[in-house]
Design a protein around this motif. Structure first.
Motif, PDB file in Angstrom:
ATOM      1  N   ALA A 214       7.860   5.006   5.771  1.00 39.91           N
ATOM      2  CA  ALA A 214       7.101   6.204   6.322  1.00 39.91           C
ATOM      3  C   ALA A 214       6.500   5.633   7.537  1.00 39.91           C
ATOM      4  CB  ALA A 214       6.178   6.636   5.242  1.00 39.91           C
ATOM      5  N   THR A 215       6.351   6.694   8.292  1.00 42.40           N
ATOM      6  CA  THR A 215       5.639   6.214   9.778  1.00 42.40           C
ATOM      7  C   THR A 215       4.355   6.254   9.546  1.00 42.40           C
ATOM      8  OG1 THR A 215       7.485   7.408  11.216  1.00 42.40           O
ATOM      9  CG2 THR A 215       5.394   6.608  12.148  1.00 42.40           C
ATOM     10  N   THR A 216       3.689   7.187   8.886  1.00 42.63           N
ATOM     11  CA  THR A 216       2.358   7.294   8.778  1.00 42.63           C
ATOM     12  C   THR A 216       2.197   7.279   7.243  1.00 42.63           C
ATOM     13  OG1 THR A 216       2.201   9.619   8.861  1.00 42.63           O
ATOM     14  CG2 THR A 216       1.732   8.396  10.994  1.00 42.63           C
ATOM     15  N   ALA A 217       0.779   7.063   6.663  1.00 45.73           N
ATOM     16  CA  ALA A 217       0.457   7.306   5.177  1.00 45.73           C
ATOM     17  C   ALA A 217       0.050   8.652   4.908  1.00 45.73           C
ATOM     18  CB  ALA A 217      -0.485   6.184   5.015  1.00 45.73           C
TER      19      ALA A 217
ATOM     20  N   ARG B 101       0.789  -1.104  -0.061  1.00 45.82           N
ATOM     21  CA  ARG B 101      -0.122   0.004  -0.006  1.00 45.82           C
ATOM     22  C   ARG B 101       0.748   1.182   0.004  1.00 45.82           C
ATOM     23  NH1 ARG B 101      -4.811  -1.413   4.229  1.00 45.82           N
ATOM     24  NH2 ARG B 101      -5.674   0.603   3.066  1.00 45.82           N
ATOM     25  N   MET B 102       0.406   2.332  -0.755  1.00 40.95           N
ATOM     26  CA  MET B 102       1.127   3.472  -0.894  1.00 40.95           C
ATOM     27  C   MET B 102       0.956   4.700   0.161  1.00 40.95           C
ATOM     28  SD  MET B 102       3.653   2.674  -2.995  1.00 40.95           S
ATOM     29  CE  MET B 102       4.080   4.475  -3.546  1.00 40.95           C
ATOM     30  N   PRO B 103       1.818   5.445   0.600  1.00 42.35           N
ATOM     31  CA  PRO B 103       1.225   6.421   1.213  1.00 42.35           C
ATOM     32  C   PRO B 103       0.981   7.658   0.473  1.00 42.35           C
ATOM     33  CG  PRO B 103       3.851   6.214   1.343  1.00 42.35           C
ATOM     34  CD  PRO B 103       3.477   5.258   0.554  1.00 42.35           C
ATOM     35  N   GLU B 104       0.609   8.810   0.879  1.00 43.74           N
ATOM     36  CA  GLU B 104       0.263  10.082   0.153  1.00 43.74           C
ATOM     37  C   GLU B 104       1.643  10.558  -0.575  1.00 43.74           C
ATOM     38  OE1 GLU B 104      -2.453  11.826  -0.446  1.00 43.74           O
ATOM     39  OE2 GLU B 104      -3.846  11.094   1.196  1.00 43.74           O
ATOM     40  N   ARG B 105       1.521  11.027  -1.747  1.00 37.68           N
ATOM     41  CA  ARG B 105       2.801  11.266  -2.439  1.00 37.68           C
ATOM     42  C   ARG B 105       3.886  12.109  -1.610  1.00 37.68           C
ATOM     43  NH1 ARG B 105       2.784  13.568  -8.477  1.00 37.68           N
ATOM     44  NH2 ARG B 105       1.901  11.304  -8.626  1.00 37.68           N
ATOM     45  N   ASP B 106       3.274  13.186  -0.993  1.00 35.95           N
ATOM     46  CA  ASP B 106       4.361  14.146  -0.250  1.00 35.95           C
ATOM     47  C   ASP B 106       5.085  13.347   0.890  1.00 35.95           C
ATOM     48  OD1 ASP B 106       2.115  14.017   1.404  1.00 35.95           O
ATOM     49  OD2 ASP B 106       2.147  16.237   1.672  1.00 35.95           O
ATOM     50  N   ILE B 107       4.369  12.572   1.474  1.00 32.47           N
ATOM     51  CA  ILE B 107       4.881  11.563   2.734  1.00 32.47           C
ATOM     52  C   ILE B 107       6.210  10.607   1.925  1.00 32.47           C
ATOM     53  CG2 ILE B 107       4.637   9.798   4.180  1.00 32.47           C
ATOM     54  CD1 ILE B 107       3.219  12.432   5.014  1.00 32.47           C
ATOM     55  N   GLY B 108       5.641  10.105   0.755  1.00 33.11           N
ATOM     56  CA  GLY B 108       6.607   8.913   0.133  1.00 33.11           C
ATOM     57  C   GLY B 108       7.731   9.889  -0.253  1.00 33.11           C
TER      58      GLY B 108
ATOM     59  N   CYS C  92      11.470  13.684  10.047  1.00 28.71           N
ATOM     60  CA  CYS C  92      12.145  13.700   8.858  1.00 28.71           C
ATOM     61  C   CYS C  92      11.998  14.800   7.998  1.00 28.71           C
ATOM     62  CB  CYS C  92      11.368  12.323   8.128  1.00 28.71           C
ATOM     63  SG  CYS C  92      11.982  12.319   6.517  1.00 28.71           S
ATOM     64  N   ALA C  93      10.817  15.326   7.908  1.00 29.50           N
ATOM     65  CA  ALA C  93      10.579  16.767   6.934  1.00 29.50           C
ATOM     66  C   ALA C  93       9.367  17.177   7.377  1.00 29.50           C
ATOM     67  CB  ALA C  93      10.837  16.079   5.519  1.00 29.50           C
ATOM     68  N   THR C  94       8.844  18.024   6.439  1.00 22.14           N
ATOM     69  CA  THR C  94       7.493  18.681   6.689  1.00 22.14           C
ATOM     70  C   THR C  94       6.765  18.720   5.209  1.00 22.14           C
ATOM     71  OG1 THR C  94       8.411  21.060   6.054  1.00 22.14           O
ATOM     72  CG2 THR C  94       8.093  20.242   8.517  1.00 22.14           C
ATOM     73  N   THR C  95       5.473  18.612   5.326  1.00 23.96           N
ATOM     74  CA  THR C  95       4.898  18.763   3.957  1.00 23.96           C
ATOM     75  C   THR C  95       4.991  20.235   3.529  1.00 23.96           C
ATOM     76  OG1 THR C  95       2.735  19.485   5.209  1.00 23.96           O
ATOM     77  CG2 THR C  95       3.236  16.992   4.818  1.00 23.96           C
ATOM     78  N   GLY C  96       4.330  20.651   2.483  1.00 24.33           N
ATOM     79  CA  GLY C  96       4.281  21.987   1.790  1.00 24.33           C
ATOM     80  C   GLY C  96       3.693  22.818   2.724  1.00 24.33           C
TER      81      GLY C  96
ATOM     82  N   ALA D 109       9.149  12.477   0.675  1.00 22.96           N
ATOM     83  CA  ALA D 109      10.176  12.905   2.018  1.00 22.96           C
ATOM     84  C   ALA D 109      10.862  11.728   2.393  1.00 22.96           C
ATOM     85  CB  ALA D 109       9.269  13.508   2.937  1.00 22.96           C
ATOM     86  N   VAL D 110      10.240  10.489   2.395  1.00 24.53           N
ATOM     87  CA  VAL D 110      11.034   9.261   2.788  1.00 24.53           C
ATOM     88  C   VAL D 110      12.124   8.768   1.701  1.00 24.53           C
ATOM     89  CG1 VAL D 110      10.694   6.848   3.603  1.00 24.53           C
ATOM     90  CG2 VAL D 110       9.175   8.749   4.426  1.00 24.53           C
ATOM     91  N   ALA D 111      11.644   9.066   0.496  1.00 22.91           N
ATOM     92  CA  ALA D 111      12.604   8.516  -0.387  1.00 22.91           C
ATOM     93  C   ALA D 111      13.866   9.477  -0.404  1.00 22.91           C
ATOM     94  CB  ALA D 111      11.906   8.541  -1.857  1.00 22.91           C
ATOM     95  N   ALA D 112      13.572  10.732  -0.157  1.00 24.95           N
ATOM     96  CA  ALA D 112      14.613  11.659   0.010  1.00 24.95           C
ATOM     97  C   ALA D 112      15.727  11.404   1.120  1.00 24.95           C
ATOM     98  CB  ALA D 112      14.247  13.055   0.103  1.00 24.95           C
TER      99      ALA D 112
END
Length: 472
Positions: A389-392, A286-293, A435-439, A295-298
């Motif tokens: 990712a910790t959360t989706a 299952r895939m997380p929301e794009r900005d979460i994914g 890890c990071a923040t969303t927009g 940030a974790v990929a980075a």
């Protein structure tokens, strides 16, 4: 690579007052007689009084107890060599409002326990209350911890210190918000499907769920070994310090484990080494929301750049929300047979859903969970740790029980939390790091998953990676 964990920075516009010191920093200040535990307690209580009405991290503030604890800690520091002072002496902490505390109101976030004052401490509470730390109070939880947000009918929802219109997560949302807002240095939380790691990710702090049995669990839970007590802090080292205080066997929990030599806090000071890391971009398929994914990929790219060996794995064991749902619904139904109009409506609906399952269904779910646990252990065996990712999703609205969708797919009360509940089903230790923040500025967490009973190794890795993964 570096072994230096980043020092937490107070949110913009706030000075580095006493409420933002780490445990190590407070101990240094106490040892040098530059500040007293009483001053630290007063600073925390003042901050709670000023700001918690907007956050709602606490159900009960134990101000008199905190000041008494601080005076006792001050006497210890004045009469002892620093090396002989117990690690938690003078460190401000809080307990989740599900934990029984003798003589201190414990509501469990429920109208049915609104005025309950236990006669006995749980083993966990006793250890913390005897630790020499400063007990600030009880933190807000969802009703009996049933959901991954913290609203309840006793004192309402916990608002995220990073964005008050959003939830702090749950069910240990008050605990995460307390450390994120500078109300406490460390807090305790319970984690049955991500209830420590989800709020840690939403609030931008560290949340550790240890292996089952590291911290004794009593009174028992109908959810069994899926649930573990955990720790929250602004640094990995502080989360580990609290774990040292809480760990060790207790006769009331026969599954509790002996203390492992070396100490969890000491593991954070190990020299870093190249790690073999399994990166799971879509855990359970299952895939997380794009900005979460993204940030974790980075963050994973930064791990590679730091010299770690990372392998991307897409073919993970399948998501097993079906098992969680049987155990979850029947477990809460056992606490409140027949439900009731005085319960959180979402909890009442979960309890009603339990009527669909038989005793044989529950037994089959527990058996299938053991097979799932073995499959996940085999899958992770070639690696030092796994990363997800910790959360989706990022934090959702403060008044909501759960996000309505994840990546465009409808979500129910808990099936959006697959990155965390997978490792409650399997009992692996796991930790969420900022890890990071969303927009829009909401925190994003990255989860590190270790091997059973190798919590020391996980904390050593987390301490080494905390600076690598974090983008300010």
């Amino acid at each position: 690579m570096t072994a230096t964990e980043p020092t937490p920075t107070p949110p913009a516009g706030r000075d580095s007052e006493l409420t933002w010191q780490t445990s190590d920093e407070l101990r240094r200040l106490y040892a040098r007689r530059e500040v007293s535990p009483v001053e630290v307690a007063e600073a925390h209580l003042s901050r709670i009084e000023r700001l918690d009405p907007q956050v709602n991290a606490f159900v009960t503030v134990t101000a008199e107890r905190a000041l008494a604890d601080a005076r006792a800690a001050e006497r210890v520091w004045l009469s002892s060599e620093a090396a002989a002072v117990p690690p938690m002496t003078g460190i401000p902490f809080a307990l989740k409002d599900l934990v029984p505390t003798a003589g201190i109101r414990t509501t469990k976030g429920s109208d049915r326990f609104r005025d309950w004052i236990p006669e006995h401490n749980s083993p966990l509470a006793q250890r913390l209350l005897d630790s020499g730390g400063i007990m600030l109070g009880k933190t807000t939880t969802s009703e009996v911890g049933w959901k991954a947000a913290s609203g309840n009918r006793v004192n309402g929802p916990v608002r995220n210190p990073c964005s008050p219109e959003h939830t702090a997560g749950g069910s240990s949302g008050g605990a995460a918000a307390a450390v994120a807002a500078g109300f406490a240095t460390v807090t305790q939380g319970g984690d049955g499907a991500g209830s420590v790691r989800i709020p840690a990710a939403f609030c931008g702090v560290v949340g550790m769920k240890p292996s089952t049995g590291v911290i004794p669990y009593f009174p028992p839970t109908p959810l069994g070994s899926m649930v573990a007590n955990g720790t929250l802090a602004r640094t990995v080292a502080d989360a580990a310090l609290l774990l040292d205080t809480l760990s060790g066997p207790d006769y009331r929990d026969p599954t509790s484990l002996p203390v492992v030599a070396g100490g969890y806090r000491a593991a954070c000071d190990r020299a870093p080494r190249p790690l073999r890391i399994a990166y799971l971009p879509s855990p359970g398929g299952r895939m997380p929301e794009r900005d979460i994914g993204d940030a974790v990929a980075a963050a994973v790219r930064r791990m590679r750049h730091a010299g770690h060996r990372v392998e991307t794995l897409d073919d993970t064991p399948a998501d097993r929300f079906d098992l969680l749902h049987v155990i979850w619904t029947t477990g809460f139904a056992s606490l409140f047979p027949g439900g009731g109009d005085d319960l959180d409506p979402g909890l009442a609906a979960v309890i009603r859903d339990a009527d669909r399952f038989t005793g044989a269904d529950l037994a089959a779910a527990h058996l299938a969970r053991q097979h799932y646990k073995a499959a996940m252990s085999e899958f992770l065996a070639p690696y030092d740790l796994a990363v997800t990712a910790t959360t989706a999703v990022a934090a959702f609205g403060a008044d909501a029980d759960h996000p309505r969708t994840v990546a465009g797919v409808a979500a129910n009360y808990l099936d959006w939390a697959w990155p965390t509940y997978a490792f409650n089903l399997t009992e692996h230790p796991a930790i969420s790091l900022p890890c990071a923040t969303t927009g829009s500025g909401l925190p994003i967490g990255i989860q590190l998953v270790g091997h059973h009973h190798r919590d020391h190794d996980l904390l050593a890795a987390a301490s080494a990676l905390a600076e690598v993964v974090r983008v300010e």
